[in-house]
Design an enzyme around this catalytic site. Sequence first.
Site, PDB file in Angstrom:
ATOM      1  N   SER A 126       3.386  -1.627  -5.328  1.00 46.74           N
ATOM      2  CA  SER A 126       4.040  -0.448  -4.759  1.00 46.74           C
ATOM      3  C   SER A 126       5.342  -0.907  -4.103  1.00 46.74           C
ATOM      4  O   SER A 126       5.321  -1.716  -3.179  1.00 46.74           O
ATOM      5  CB  SER A 126       3.121   0.197  -3.712  1.00 46.74           C
ATOM      6  OG  SER A 126       3.792   1.214  -3.017  1.00 46.74           O
ATOM      7  N   LYS A 152       4.834   1.095  -9.063  1.00 47.91           N
ATOM      8  CA  LYS A 152       4.931   2.380  -8.358  1.00 47.91           C
ATOM      9  C   LYS A 152       6.161   2.334  -7.477  1.00 47.91           C
ATOM     10  O   LYS A 152       6.399   1.340  -6.798  1.00 47.91           O
ATOM     11  CB  LYS A 152       3.665   2.572  -7.523  1.00 47.91           C
ATOM     12  CG  LYS A 152       3.765   3.547  -6.369  1.00 47.91           C
ATOM     13  CD  LYS A 152       2.378   3.828  -5.806  1.00 47.91           C
ATOM     14  CE  LYS A 152       2.393   3.995  -4.300  1.00 47.91           C
ATOM     15  NZ  LYS A 152       1.025   4.241  -3.774  1.00 47.91           N
ATOM     16  N   LYS A 154       8.521   4.639  -4.598  1.00 48.69           N
ATOM     17  CA  LYS A 154       8.470   5.761  -3.664  1.00 48.69           C
ATOM     18  C   LYS A 154       9.662   6.663  -3.945  1.00 48.69           C
ATOM     19  O   LYS A 154      10.772   6.165  -4.231  1.00 48.69           O
ATOM     20  CB  LYS A 154       8.569   5.242  -2.229  1.00 48.69           C
ATOM     21  CG  LYS A 154       7.408   4.340  -1.828  1.00 48.69           C
ATOM     22  CD  LYS A 154       6.184   5.152  -1.454  1.00 48.69           C
ATOM     23  CE  LYS A 154       5.051   4.267  -0.981  1.00 48.69           C
ATOM     24  NZ  LYS A 154       3.847   5.028  -0.639  1.00 48.69           N
ATOM     25  N   ASP A 179       5.467   7.851  -6.049  1.00 42.97           N
ATOM     26  CA  ASP A 179       4.691   8.347  -4.904  1.00 42.97           C
ATOM     27  C   ASP A 179       5.641   9.053  -3.945  1.00 42.97           C
ATOM     28  O   ASP A 179       6.582   8.446  -3.433  1.00 42.97           O
ATOM     29  CB  ASP A 179       4.004   7.157  -4.207  1.00 42.97           C
ATOM     30  CG  ASP A 179       3.068   7.588  -3.074  1.00 42.97           C
ATOM     31  OD1 ASP A 179       2.975   8.803  -2.804  1.00 42.97           O
ATOM     32  OD2 ASP A 179       2.426   6.702  -2.480  1.00 42.97           O
ATOM     33  N   GLU A 204       2.244  10.790  -7.429  1.00 39.25           N
ATOM     34  CA  GLU A 204       1.253  10.728  -6.354  1.00 39.25           C
ATOM     35  C   GLU A 204       1.688  11.604  -5.178  1.00 39.25           C
ATOM     36  O   GLU A 204       2.823  11.508  -4.706  1.00 39.25           O
ATOM     37  CB  GLU A 204       1.134   9.261  -5.919  1.00 39.25           C
ATOM     38  CG  GLU A 204       0.052   8.991  -4.891  1.00 39.25           C
ATOM     39  CD  GLU A 204      -0.021   7.503  -4.529  1.00 39.25           C
ATOM     40  OE1 GLU A 204       0.522   6.655  -5.266  1.00 39.25           O
ATOM     41  OE2 GLU A 204      -0.625   7.190  -3.492  1.00 39.25           O
ATOM     42  N   ASP A 229      -3.535  11.462  -2.935  1.00 37.86           N
ATOM     43  CA  ASP A 229      -3.790  10.362  -2.006  1.00 37.86           C
ATOM     44  C   ASP A 229      -4.147  11.001  -0.651  1.00 37.86           C
ATOM     45  O   ASP A 229      -5.331  11.218  -0.346  1.00 37.86           O
ATOM     46  CB  ASP A 229      -2.525   9.481  -1.929  1.00 37.86           C
ATOM     47  CG  ASP A 229      -2.583   8.374  -0.888  1.00 37.86           C
ATOM     48  OD1 ASP A 229      -3.573   8.304  -0.145  1.00 37.86           O
ATOM     49  OD2 ASP A 229      -1.636   7.565  -0.798  1.00 37.86           O
ATOM     50  N   LYS A 253      -8.775   5.372  -1.154  1.00 39.90           N
ATOM     51  CA  LYS A 253      -8.522   4.382  -0.110  1.00 39.90           C
ATOM     52  C   LYS A 253      -9.760   4.356   0.778  1.00 39.90           C
ATOM     53  O   LYS A 253     -10.163   5.413   1.289  1.00 39.90           O
ATOM     54  CB  LYS A 253      -7.291   4.762   0.724  1.00 39.90           C
ATOM     55  CG  LYS A 253      -5.973   4.574  -0.016  1.00 39.90           C
ATOM     56  CD  LYS A 253      -4.785   4.922   0.859  1.00 39.90           C
ATOM     57  CE  LYS A 253      -3.470   4.692   0.104  1.00 39.90           C
ATOM     58  NZ  LYS A 253      -2.322   5.320   0.786  1.00 39.90           N
ATOM     59  N   GLY A 281      -3.466   1.207  -1.534  1.00 38.69           N
ATOM     60  CA  GLY A 281      -3.271   0.137  -0.549  1.00 38.69           C
ATOM     61  C   GLY A 281      -2.653   0.681   0.719  1.00 38.69           C
ATOM     62  O   GLY A 281      -2.013   1.745   0.720  1.00 38.69           O
TER      63      GLY A 281
HETATM   64  O1  OSB Z   1       1.089   6.180   0.091  1.00 36.18           O
HETATM   65  O2  OSB Z   1       0.068   4.683  -0.948  1.00 36.18           O
HETATM   66  C1  OSB Z   1       0.733   5.032   0.032  1.00 36.18           C
HETATM   67  C2  OSB Z   1       1.596   2.029   2.236  1.00 36.18           C
HETATM   68  C3  OSB Z   1       1.375   2.570   3.490  1.00 36.18           C
HETATM   69  C4  OSB Z   1       0.971   3.884   3.598  1.00 36.18           C
HETATM   70  C5  OSB Z   1       0.808   4.657   2.456  1.00 36.18           C
HETATM   71  C6  OSB Z   1       1.000   4.124   1.198  1.00 36.18           C
HETATM   72  C7  OSB Z   1       1.443   2.797   1.090  1.00 36.18           C
HETATM   73  C8  OSB Z   1       1.760   2.146  -0.172  1.00 36.18           C
HETATM   74  C9  OSB Z   1       1.696   0.636  -0.208  1.00 36.18           C
HETATM   75  O3  OSB Z   1       2.158   2.722  -1.138  1.00 36.18           O
HETATM   76  C10 OSB Z   1       0.516   0.116  -0.909  1.00 36.18           C
HETATM   77  C11 OSB Z   1       0.308  -1.359  -0.656  1.00 36.18           C
HETATM   78  O4  OSB Z   1       0.975  -2.160  -1.305  1.00 36.18           O
HETATM   79  O5  OSB Z   1      -0.551  -1.703   0.183  1.00 36.18           O
HETATM   80 MG    MG Z   2       0.347   7.168  -1.634  1.00 32.68          MG
END
Ligand code: OSB
Ligand code: MG
Length: 359
Positions: A126, A152, A154, A179, A204, A229, A253, A281
């Site tokens: 991510s 992924k 953002k 995401d 996402e 999510d 999660k 994550g």
């Molecule tokens: O939306 O998935 C998410 C990190 C912190 C809070 C929300 C998210 C995320 C990530 C990172 O996308 C995922 C990771 O590499 O741990």
């Molecule tokens: Mg997410």
Amino acid sequence: MKLSLKNPFTTSFGTLNDKEFLIIEVKDELGNEGWGESVAFSTPWYTEETVKTNLHMIKDFLIPSVLDKKVNHTEEVNEIFRCSKRNNRAKSEVESAIWDAYAKRRNKSLAEVLGGTKEKIKVGISIGIKKDVVDLIESIRQAVNKGSKRVKVKIKPGYDIEVLREIRKYFPDILLMADANSAYSLDDIQLLKQLDEFNLMMIEQPLASDDIIDHATLQNELNTPICLDESIHSLEDTRKAIQLGSCQIINIKIGRVGGLTEAKKIHDYCLEKNIPVWCGGMLEAGIGRAHNIALTSLPNFILPGDIAGSQSYWYKDIISPEVVVEDGMITIPHEAGIGYEINEKVLEEFTVEEEVFEF
Ligand code: OSB
Ligand code: MG
């Protein structure tokens, strides 16, 4: 405990430079130890829970509710915690530590006691919002060169269509997803429909974190599958979202759904409904990461999860060995429990405060 991120992580909400962790060690009467990690952040930007509210819940309610209880199976812990509403990340920290101790008591790996079937898991990465697209393309290139199974990125309003178009120019074929962390509303439907041109595996959480109704409307208009999510806190939320057609994929999660027992239930339900799942994550340190790895050994974790190696996040991790990704895969450890030792030296180095509860 507090660790600095090697690379600051930016989402539609802001930037994280470091992360505070609440770590728990539980012991059964035979001395089997189990470890848990809370995935809450210091501030309530992503979830209403914080490290401090987790400490309050764990100390004042959750530990007292289990400390003197005899449980035959970890699944019962979930039931005991029902007397406290929500606070899923706090519950999860304690519950997943008990799962670790439960597995060690049986001298089995956590993956095995959960019913895992895989030897290796596919993982993706991510990548946060970058200050410019050149930076982002470079980060993607590094991830792809290391063998990441999917990327992924953002997105947020103003950092979406053009960014994805640029990514596809350089990487037309990679498994790519976006995401939005709830950055859009149904007013953006025309813009969101344009995402269909990028052949994304999924988008996402495009809409509000407490919504499943508008997501159903949006999913009707999009070819790209929606993955939820933030909206999913339980098996019940999952059932309703699937029934309404709010998504085609679920991000599980462990912390968000209150622990491994609920995570497994959601997994089993989605398997029955033909809905693929993947493990999300939360920038975990080694203990949380190890729990994610064990969970991903279950068969319906078909899509690569957000589980990069320890070195993608931290200068030093609190487990030994650290989590290593080889050619986009992590090998599930066979050792008892979470399968990684706690690196007490590193844990001590970064520990700020400690407390003991006994019965
Ligand atoms: O939306 O998935 C998410 C990190 C912190 C809070 C929300 C998210 C995320 C990530 C990172 O996308 C995922 C990771 O590499 O741990
Ligand atoms: Mg997410």
